[in-house]
Design an enzyme around this catalytic site. Structure first.
Site, PDB file in Angstrom:
ATOM      1  CG  ASP A  75      -3.856  -7.060  10.381  1.00  0.00           C
ATOM      2  OD1 ASP A  75      -3.795  -7.249   9.152  1.00  0.00           O
ATOM      3  OD2 ASP A  75      -4.786  -7.473  11.079  1.00  0.00           O
TER       4      ASP A  75
ATOM      5  CG  ASN B 190      -1.984   1.038   1.177  1.00  0.00           C
ATOM      6  OD1 ASN B 190      -1.721   2.188   0.857  1.00  0.00           O
ATOM      7  ND2 ASN B 190      -3.207   0.649   1.491  1.00  0.00           N
TER       8      ASN B 190
END
Length: 219
Positions: A73, A10
């Site tokens: 996460d 990302n």
């Protein structure tokens, strides 16, 4: 110059970490993304918690590259859905992407009134050193969910989330500037907790073993 790997594809997460490092005045630290090292098999994120999945990804990065590795996460926990989608946030619509995830979530909340649309973004960041040291930090960002997407910034569920910090203005996190989001967000809070660890890491010499491992991985 010490290198640290962010185990993510990302680009916006990578940019965010680089901004945090710069804002903290940390020098001597180069933040790499997965595109800066040789490809390696992505681990199966089968943990039952954000903590477990962050550590799975960070340890896989260390094993593949020999570099200190940071992994995040994160996800959205919705009060009316008993904390879901949680660790399943990225795959809520079966892996069909952000827009499909948002559409599904809105459909599931169609009949939920405004006063029961509370939610929180949660981020757990794990930094694992090749020598075995591990640091884990958690950040949470409370807010509420709107009934239709707004804003073109951010990613994931940002267009649906109005943070409590900005409730009066009524902007979603996809309408905040990058600097505003960094100062308020779940990931910004978790990364801020790791600044002392990143600063200490920057003062370490880049060992020959680490350099060789990164070179062999294509870094």
């Amino acid at each position: 110059m010490t290198r640290v790997l962010l185990a993510s594809n990302n680009a916006k997460k990578l940019a965010e970490l680089r901004r945090v490092v710069e804002a903290a005045g940390i020098t001597g630290l180069t933040v790499l993304g997965l595109s800066d090292v040789g490809a390696y098999p992505e681990p199966v994120e089968d943990g039952a918690s954000f903590d477990e999945n962050a550590l799975i990804k960070a340890r896989a990065g260390v094993a593949a590259t020999g570099l200190p590795t940071l992994a995040d996460d994160s996800g959205l926990t919705v009060d009316a859905l008993n904390g879901m989608p949680g660790v399943l946030s990225a795959r809520w619509s079966g892996g069909r992407g952000d827009a499909a995830n948002n559409d599904l979530l809105l459909a599931q909340l169609r009949d939920v009134p405004a006063e029961r649309r509370g939610a929180a973004f949660v981020s757990v960041c794990a930094l694992v050193h090749p020598a075995g040291e591990t640091a884990v930090a958690r950040g949470e960002w409370r807010g509420r969910l709107v009934t239709e997407p707004r804003g073109a910034k951010g990613f994931g569920y940002d267009p649906l989330f109005i943070p409590d910090d900005d409730l009066a203005a009524g902007r979603t996190s996809a309408e905040l500037t990058a600097a505003e989001k960094d100062s308020l967000s779940h990931r910004g809070k978790a990364l801020a907790e790791l600044v002392p660890v990143l600063r200490a890491l920057a003062n370490e010499p880049d060992s020959p073993d680490d350099a060789d491992a990164a070179d062999s991985a294509g870094g």
